[in-house]
Design a protein around this motif. Structure first.
Motif: not given
Length: 201
Positions: A144-148, A154-156, A163-167
């Motif tokens: 799996k790609e490791q994120l810093s 930023k993703l959060a 954990g879903e992006l807004p519509r």
């Protein structure tokens, strides 16, 4: 000592025949191992033969359960044992340990023709049989790609509590795209760019 005179004679013969042969190992007066193939050979295997008290009138015990054989599938091991037992039937009543070892050496390629390296660390099913879901082709799993930490933050920030992006997060502003296309196509359409919303200005 061996249990009977026939066994004593065969034991002496085996010791003299295989003296200095590193493939042969005496496990006791009535138990022997023979490695068919060189160390490091992926098709090498180890046969264990032990004599019951009434051998050679009764069949010897043949085993492929040595740790050395842990890279060989159960099906291949079973087929080797079956072929060796056919030889036992043909030689019953005679000293046959040497014959069996030599037969295995001569038949190595035939015995191992269906051999594929096998990982014995697989989990077994509830009934003790191999679980086919755990058979792997030996390929490494994709990592799996490791994120810093900052990438995770930023993703959060972009996602909601689930954990879903807004519509509509990746929707394109249709008006902007249409205006851009018009500007590219129509001469003197620069004025159209100013008809967007106040936010765009």
């Amino acid at each position: 000592m061996a249990a009977n005179e026939d066994q004593e004679m065969e034991l002496e013969a085996l010791r003299s025949i295989y003296e200095g042969d590193e493939c042969f190992k005496e496990l006791g007066p009535s138990g022997f191992q023979y490695r068919v193939g060189d160390n490091g050979d992926p098709k090498a295997f180890l046969i264990e033969i032990s004599w019951p008290e009434t051998y050679p009138e009764t069949a010897p015990n043949i085993s492929m359960n040595a740790f050395f054989n842990n890279q060989i599938s159960p099906a291949v091991k079973q087929s080797i044992v079956v072929k060796l037992r056919e030889q036992v039937e043909a030689n019953l009543g005679t000293a046959m340990t040497y014959t069996l070892f030599e037969y295995a050496k001569d038949s190595k390629e035939e015995f191992m023709e269906n051999h594929l390296p096998f990982n014995n660390m697989l989990t077994l099913g509830n009934d003790g049989s191999l679980d086919p879901a755990n058979l792997t082709s030996g390929k490494k799993r994709d990592k799996k790609e490791q994120l810093s930490k900052s990438q995770k933050r930023k993703l959060a920030d972009k996602t909601d509590h689930k954990g879903e992006l807004p519509r509509g997060w990746n929707w394109v502003d249709v008006i902007k795209v249409m205006l851009q296309n018009l500007r590219d196509v129509l001469p003197g359409s620069e004025k159209l760019a100013k008809t967007g919303s106040k936010e765009d200005e």
